[in-house]
Structures are given as C-alpha cells and as structure tokens.
Design an enzyme around this catalytic site. Structure first.
Site, PDB file in Angstrom:
ATOM      1  N   THR A 133       0.825  -1.199   0.000  1.00  0.00           N
ATOM      2  CA  THR A 133       0.000   0.000   0.000  1.00  0.00           C
ATOM      3  C   THR A 133       0.869   1.263   0.000  1.00  0.00           C
ATOM      4  O   THR A 133       2.015   1.228   0.457  1.00  0.00           O
ATOM      5  CB  THR A 133      -0.891  -0.007   1.264  1.00  0.00           C
ATOM      6  N   ASP A 134       0.278   2.375  -0.445  1.00  0.00           N
ATOM      7  CA  ASP A 134       0.992   3.659  -0.352  1.00  0.00           C
ATOM      8  C   ASP A 134       1.031   4.171   1.096  1.00  0.00           C
ATOM      9  O   ASP A 134       1.783   5.098   1.404  1.00  0.00           O
ATOM     10  CB  ASP A 134       0.360   4.715  -1.279  1.00  0.00           C
ATOM     11  N   GLU A 135       0.236   3.540   1.985  1.00  0.00           N
ATOM     12  CA  GLU A 135       0.185   4.024   3.368  1.00  0.00           C
ATOM     13  C   GLU A 135       1.521   3.826   4.093  1.00  0.00           C
ATOM     14  O   GLU A 135       1.763   4.458   5.120  1.00  0.00           O
ATOM     15  CB  GLU A 135      -0.949   3.340   4.138  1.00  0.00           C
ATOM     16  N   TYR A 158      -1.818  -0.931  10.911  1.00  0.00           N
ATOM     17  CA  TYR A 158      -1.927  -1.548   9.576  1.00  0.00           C
ATOM     18  C   TYR A 158      -0.737  -1.183   8.698  1.00  0.00           C
ATOM     19  O   TYR A 158      -0.049  -2.058   8.164  1.00  0.00           O
ATOM     20  CB  TYR A 158      -3.235  -1.113   8.898  1.00  0.00           C
ATOM     21  N   LYS A 162       2.337  -3.501   7.144  1.00  0.00           N
ATOM     22  CA  LYS A 162       2.606  -3.630   5.702  1.00  0.00           C
ATOM     23  C   LYS A 162       4.053  -3.199   5.397  1.00  0.00           C
ATOM     24  O   LYS A 162       4.728  -3.795   4.573  1.00  0.00           O
ATOM     25  CB  LYS A 162       1.614  -2.806   4.883  1.00  0.00           C
TER      26      LYS A 162
END
Ligand code: NAD
Length: 352
Positions: A133-135, A158, A162
């Site tokens: 993810t870009d998060e 989260y 990741k």
C-alpha cells in the site's frame, strides 16, 4: 502459467483471480483463510472451472504453505492475503502483526524453499509479487507525491505491518535472490468490496438513507484506483516487472473524503431519488487517531517502463461502482446484517 494467489477471496484478490482465469488464460490456486472479509460469491464466475482451485489455509501455517507449493508447483505468486482495514488495526492489532508480518515471512520462506529446488529454466520464470500500500510512506503535506524511493514513515498499526512485510520481501530478494517485485498501491474502490471502508460503506448507508459519517472535517485526501485497473497492473508486473524493483500504482486522481462522499450522494439522488437530498445525511464525526492527511502516488515509473495506466477515470469508475451496489443487494445484504453493520471502529477509549 499457474499462479498462486493469496487472499483471492478478498476484494482485490478476487479481481486478480477473475482476470487471471478469464482474461489471461492462467490457472489459479487461491490460498485464503476465509476471514470476515472474504466472499466466495465474488468468485462465482470462475468457481467450478478446471483452471481455478480454492485452498482454504492460513498463510501463518508454515507446513501448510510448504505443502501448497509442493502440491501445486506454481510458476508465480501474487501475495495479497492481509488484514487490510486501518480502523480494525487500531481496535486490535494482533491479527495484523500475525497475518501481515508473520504470514508474509512464512510465505516467503515456503517460496524460497520451493524456488531453490526448481530447475534453472523454471527459476528464471518464477516471480513473487508482494502487494502493498501507499500508506507505508506516511502522510504528505498539501504538495508532492510518493515516489518509489520515498522513505517509509507508516502511521497506523496496519501501515506499519505492511511496511514490515515490504522490508521482509525485499530482503528475501537481496539475501536469497528470490525474484520479488513489490507494488505499493493507492486506495482501491469498485465492486465486491466488503462494506467497511469509505466508498462501499458510504454507498450502502446512502442507499439505506442512514447517516453518512465523515472523519474530522473530511479534508483528508486519497488517490483512488479502480480495483480492475489495479488487478490489470498486478498482472502486468507479473509478466514484465523487474525482480528486486518497487512499483507505485495509482489512479492519478486525488480527491478529499468529503468530495467522494458528496459525489456518491449526488449519484444516488440521480439513480435512486429519495425524499431529501442525501448530502443532508452527512455527519462529521471524531477523526481517526493518527489519520494521515494526504496520499498521492507518482505512478510514472510503471507507466514509463511497463506501459500500464488506469483505463477509467474516477468519475466513470464511481458510477459503475454505485450502479453495481444498487444491483447487487444479495451480495452485500448478508455481510451487512450478519458480519458488520457499519458501526464505528477504531476509536480510542478516550474518544468514546
Ligand atoms: P481484503 O480485506 O478485502 O481481503 C483480504 C483477504 O485475505 C481475505 O479474503 C481474507 O480472507 C484473506 N486473509 C486474511 N488473513 C489471511 C491469512 N492469515 N491467511 C490466508 N488468507 C488470509 O483486502 P483487499 O482490500 O483485497 O487488499 C488485498 C491486499 O492489497 C492487501 O495486502 C492490502 O494491504 C493491499 N492493498 C489494499 C488496498 C485497498 O485499498 N483495499 C490498497 C493498496 C494495497
């Protein structure tokens, strides 16, 4: 091509399985634990086909993962299995640490053992796409965007889990030579998304004329990508991506949360008029703890090097998505009544 897809009964994984089987002519083995977020109905179009198999297993089970590789002999892996909802990670992070970090480690180890035993021509073809993810990059200010070399600064349990899994995946390339490709993608939307994240939750609440919660003042910005475009991008990485590389996938489309919610209101007022304008249902609620202000992806590398770009604009994709939820009440009704009713998750005790 026989692809081992993990998390193939989830939102993005089911789109990947459908495209691999129906468009790419690949065989797929879908390894999924079938958590609350899974839906076998999302796979109805390929269920029963000889080129598709479901194996209900937990990626945290090392022996089971070794057996899966030995039995199915995949030529590639697309690893999507994860706990994926930020709010749930705030309420309880244990499953995120187990599946996203330990589960990824197990899968990498199983893949490594299998890969080391392959004859050289099959080793050359083997790929392991780690979907992230870009998060992981943290929050942007009002300008700029995330590139592949943006430093990692995750904010939530989260995104931290990741980020850890991305580091493991790339370490397995650098140390063991496993042909890993990491993709970091922006927020996805589209059909078959479990109704807990912004777009499906807002669509269902708006269909049912319920309050539409918007976190904080709604100014947080996300870069939206349609799930079918994401699935096509992942298959492109599988075929043409370079091992050891990271690729950012994004929709080139930044929208504030409030803008997204008002677009959904206006679309539903047009497609399914109620007695009052749905914008009146918008309710500003306490913000998510650690809520990142803005994510925007620079996807120029994958466009320049592999020729991938999204096929739809956000506005086209949103109409399709709203129409799909209107036409697919049997798909979401059970999730809505028996699994998750849409109530608020991820608040700290002090915020209640
Ligand atoms: P999802 O929550 O819809 O689906 C996850 C799937 O993984 C489910 O089918 C679930 O049963 C399965 N799963 C969970 N734990 C498992 C375990 N221990 N063993 C085997 N299977 C397990 O998630 P999604 O939105 O489809 O996301 C898929 C991947 O893409 C995730 O890795 C996520 O981090 C990443 N991603 C998602 C988005 C997004 O906007 N949804 C954006 C970028 C990246």
């Amino acid at each position: 091509m026989r692809v081992l897809v993990t998390g193939g009964a989830g939102f993005i994984g089911s789109a990947v399985c459908r495209q691999l089987v129906l468009k790419a002519g690949a065989a797929v083995v879908n390894v999924d634990k079938l958590t609350y977020a899974a839906s076998l109905d999302s796979l109805a179009s390929i269920d029963g086909m000889s080129s598709y198999r479901l194996v209900q297993q937990d990626i945290c089970d090392q022996e089971a993962m070794n057996d899966v590789f030995a039995r199915w002999e995949p030529s590639a892996v697309i690893h999507l299995a994860a706990e994926s909802h930020v709010d749930r990670s705030i309420t309880g992070s244990a499953a995120f640490i187990n599946t996203n970090i330990v589960g990824t480690y197990n899968l990498l180890e199983a893949a490594r053992k299998y890969y080391d035993g392959l004859p050289s021509e099959r080793r050359e073809q083997f790929r392991f796409i780690h979907v992230s993810t870009d998060e992981v990059y943290g929050s942007l200010g009002p300008l700029g965007c995330f590139c592949e070399d943006t430093p990692y600064r995750p904010s939530s349990p989260y995104s931290a889990s990741k980020a850890a899994s991305d580091h493991l995946a790339l370490a397995w390339f650098k140390t063991y030579g496993l042909p890993i490709i990491v993709s970091n993608c922006s927020n996805n939307y589209g059909p078959f998304q479990f109704p807990e994240k912004l777009i499906p939750l807002t669509i269902l609440n708006a269909i049912e004329l319920k309050p539409l919660p918007v976190y904080g003042d709604g100014s947080n910005v996300r870069d939206w990508l349609h799930v079918e475009d994401h699935a096509a991008g992942l298959i492109k990485l599988l075929v043409d991506g370079q091992p050891g590389e990271k690729y950012n996938l994004g929709g080139n489309c930044e929208r504030s949360n409030l803008n997204v919610v008002t677009q959904i209101c206006d679309l539903l007022d047009r497609l399914c008029p109620g007695s009052a304008a749905r914008r009146s249902l918008i309710k500003f609620v306490p913000d998510r703890p650690g809520h990142d202000a803005r994510y925007v992806i620079d996807a120029s590398k994958v466009y320049r090097e592999l020729g991938w770009q999204p096929a739809r604009t956000f506005e086209q994709g949103l109409v399709e998505t709203v129409e799909w939820y209107l036409a697919s009440r049997t798909w979401w009704r059970c999730a809505r009544t028996e699994v998750y009713d849409g109530s608020r998750l991820g608040l700290l005790a002090t915020q209640h």
